[in-house]
Design a protein around this motif. Sequence first.
Motif, PDB file in Angstrom:
ATOM      1  N   VAL A 189       0.107  -5.984  10.222  1.00 52.86           N
ATOM      2  CA  VAL A 189       1.436  -6.538  10.774  1.00 52.86           C
ATOM      3  C   VAL A 189       2.505  -5.358  10.347  1.00 52.86           C
ATOM      4  N   GLU A 190       3.239  -4.746  11.287  1.00 55.23           N
ATOM      5  CA  GLU A 190       4.250  -3.758  10.894  1.00 55.23           C
ATOM      6  C   GLU A 190       5.563  -4.642  11.308  1.00 55.23           C
ATOM      7  N   MET A 191       6.561  -4.741  10.449  1.00 55.21           N
ATOM      8  CA  MET A 191       7.766  -5.161  10.707  1.00 55.21           C
ATOM      9  C   MET A 191       8.939  -4.593   9.725  1.00 55.21           C
ATOM     10  N   THR A 249       1.052  -1.139   0.014  1.00 57.04           N
ATOM     11  CA  THR A 249      -0.139  -0.018  -0.021  1.00 57.04           C
ATOM     12  C   THR A 249       0.915   1.135   0.013  1.00 57.04           C
ATOM     13  N   HIS A 250       1.911   1.143   0.833  1.00 54.39           N
ATOM     14  CA  HIS A 250       2.954   2.108   0.864  1.00 54.39           C
ATOM     15  C   HIS A 250       4.185   1.457  -0.075  1.00 54.39           C
ATOM     16  N   GLY A 251       4.505   2.476  -1.296  1.00 54.71           N
ATOM     17  CA  GLY A 251       5.223   1.759  -2.219  1.00 54.71           C
ATOM     18  C   GLY A 251       6.815   1.895  -1.731  1.00 54.71           C
ATOM     19  N   ASP A 252       7.353   2.418  -0.373  1.00 52.30           N
ATOM     20  CA  ASP A 252       8.506   2.165  -0.202  1.00 52.30           C
ATOM     21  C   ASP A 252       8.684   1.135   1.028  1.00 52.30           C
ATOM     22  N   GLU A 253       7.618   0.532   1.189  1.00 54.97           N
ATOM     23  CA  GLU A 253       7.542  -0.719   2.185  1.00 54.97           C
ATOM     24  C   GLU A 253       7.711  -2.019   1.688  1.00 54.97           C
ATOM     25  N   LEU A 254       8.754  -2.650   1.609  1.00 54.34           N
ATOM     26  CA  LEU A 254       8.850  -3.883   0.851  1.00 54.34           C
ATOM     27  C   LEU A 254       9.181  -5.207   1.736  1.00 54.34           C
ATOM     28  N   THR A 285       8.183   5.107  -4.520  1.00 50.13           N
ATOM     29  CA  THR A 285       7.295   6.286  -3.955  1.00 50.13           C
ATOM     30  C   THR A 285       6.339   5.806  -2.735  1.00 50.13           C
ATOM     31  N   ARG A 286       6.278   6.334  -1.717  1.00 49.82           N
ATOM     32  CA  ARG A 286       5.598   5.937  -0.688  1.00 49.82           C
ATOM     33  C   ARG A 286       4.118   5.985  -0.831  1.00 49.82           C
ATOM     34  N   GLY A 287       3.721   7.135  -1.647  1.00 49.64           N
ATOM     35  CA  GLY A 287       2.286   7.432  -1.678  1.00 49.64           C
ATOM     36  C   GLY A 287       2.046   7.006  -3.121  1.00 49.64           C
ATOM     37  N   ILE A 299       0.024  -6.391   5.452  1.00 49.57           N
ATOM     38  CA  ILE A 299       1.748  -6.139   5.895  1.00 49.57           C
ATOM     39  C   ILE A 299       2.106  -4.695   5.439  1.00 49.57           C
ATOM     40  N   HIS A 300       2.611  -4.234   6.524  1.00 52.04           N
ATOM     41  CA  HIS A 300       3.530  -2.969   6.347  1.00 52.04           C
ATOM     42  C   HIS A 300       4.856  -3.067   6.804  1.00 52.04           C
ATOM     43  N   ALA A 301       5.805  -1.971   6.553  1.00 54.24           N
ATOM     44  CA  ALA A 301       7.130  -2.146   6.964  1.00 54.24           C
ATOM     45  C   ALA A 301       7.497  -0.905   7.228  1.00 54.24           C
ATOM     46  N   SER A 302       7.034  -0.199   8.243  1.00 53.11           N
ATOM     47  CA  SER A 302       7.400   1.063   8.908  1.00 53.11           C
ATOM     48  C   SER A 302       7.428   1.977   7.733  1.00 53.11           C
ATOM     49  N   ASN A 303       8.771   2.664   7.695  1.00 53.77           N
ATOM     50  CA  ASN A 303       8.856   3.693   6.675  1.00 53.77           C
ATOM     51  C   ASN A 303      10.436   3.606   6.680  1.00 53.77           C
TER      52      ASN A 303
HETATM   53 ZN   LIG Z   1       2.781   1.265   5.580  1.00 54.22          ZN
END
Ligand SMILES: [Zn+2]
Lengths: 314, 308
Positions: free
Chosen positions: A187-189, A38-43, A82-84, A125-129
């Motif tokens: 999930v954030e990791m 969803t956030h393009g910089d979280e991989l 790009t995050r957004g 699943i997210h990966a912070s920033n």
């Molecule tokens: Zn995120």
Amino acid sequence: MIKTIISEGLPVDEQLLIRKKIIQNGTGPKRICIVTGTHGDELEGQYVCFELIRRLNENIQFLDGTVEVYPALNPLGVDSVTRGIPTFDLDMNRIFPGDPNGHLIEHTAYEIIQDLKGADMVIDIHASNIFLREMPQARINVQMSKKLIPFANLLNIDFIWIHDAATVLESTLAHSLNVIKTPTIVVEMGIGMRITRDYGNRLVDGIFNMMKKMKMWSGPISKEISKPMLSTTGEVFFMNADASGIIIPSVSHSVNVKKGDLLCQIVDPFEGVVLQNVLSPVDGVVFTLRTYPVVYEGSLIARIFSKTPCSDNL
Amino acid sequence: MKREILFQMKSPYRDDFKIQGFRFGEGEKSVAIVGAMRGDEIQQQFTCSQVVKNLIELEKEGRILPGHEILVIPSANHFSMNINKRFWAMDNTDINRMFPGYDKGETTQRIAAALFDEVRGFKYGIQLASFYMPGEFIPHVRMMDTGFQNVKLAKKFGLPYVLVRKPKPYDTAVLNYNWQIFDTQAFSIYSGDTDTINKESAKIAWLSILRFLNSMKIIKKDMHEGFNSSVLHDNDMETIKSNQAGILYSQRGAKDEVKEGDLLAKILDPFTGAVRSEIYSPIDGTIFFAHDKPLIHQNTVMYKIVKF
Ligand SMILES: [Zn+2]
């Protein structure tokens, strides 16, 4: 099978494509969805998608049900660092549940919700920033906690953070799904722009463990599933920079610290002086730690979870 | 006029970040005016600078009426504006999604808290705002339907339209909403442009602010009455979306009056120039919003038209 959920024209010879992989076996009615990007910089989620599908493909005979994997809800962002959402400068996780009659992006958000609706579990699943490293953790709205904690406990993560309801968060994917009774755990990791193989493997083990409990998976599972700390058994401390400068780290991520331990120093490289010694205010575990060195006043440096000493007796 | 530094923060290597305020008159906290909060809000900053210029002259002539304090903050984010970024220079967060702010939180929460601390408690709050989508608007005043809004007051700006809209979840973190929650009558002024200066529409905006101040007996100035604003709600507008993507060849723009069946725009094939789609107006009305970039995505809002 790969299915296209969204296909909309971009100005020059390209479609905006959002796709999912459907893996199905047996006759079981259960369906889980793994969404990320969803956030393009979280991989970090990219490895989870790969590894989950790889293991399923190798042992498909043990699956009874459907696993759907959405590796990139924001494909333009993932493919362009790009995050957004590129060209709109919008945080995609602030536009749900979308609007069927709205703008391209709102309409896209609406279609994503329609596609996920009815799943037995969605893992977002997210990966912070790019600034902060996170311990594998679930983030759960207090209103949903009763239903979701038992599932989060299965995911082989370290921490479950129950947060208050905030109106702003009503526009997230997870909240929008939870209110239409499609259980969703965030999930954030790890950290933005990087992949931490160890975290990815742990979460994939956790997903198989959850599938086993949901009776969708009859194959082998990891025997070492960690039991996460629950935020309501203690307190979360936020540490923000008092000074603008450069951070020199002293502790590593995910460690236990004692009250008064030095976490890092904020320094002024011009003068060779320390502007702030950042000390832990409590005994606890550092579950969020800034890795990006440049800070302004207010930049988040760390979050520490401190268990209430007698919480077991409460 | 008193020029004050309302907030100051060190940067590792850049010059200090400062938010400056321009205070006029003394007495009741009457009006606070906020300009650019995003780095691309150059039209908003320009408009605000013209308000300051006018107020300096009015003050010299003794035309700011006694018992009123006016605070103008033309810029709250030039750290982004100076380097061509839209959101906060370091972490890309939006100051106008951080209200009411938190003075012990993240950098932009602290900026929002400091800003809000200065502008809260005023009777009226005016923000020069920009829209999240690129495009051109008819000049209008926007208010959120919080239950505290006063449409009659919004009409005193004398702009063609007053738009009242239902807040969305993210709106609870914007300045306008928080002003209203803390008992300030809040108005967002949309003059039409953002990252370019359009002197004509900027002038409409700054005159509307002076007209409002005049009408509320905060300043004394001979002024044109302005428009008798029509009050709109979201569903009073017809939305026209693109059915194709490509090069946008617009024939009509914001402020134009159109008849049902009028050709508004063509969408062209970017390789052959062939017309992929012709967009016609489904109704008689006035164009309230028009997409104004040369490329268009499929299924994107191209026009919003107010029905006659
Ligand atoms: Zn995120």
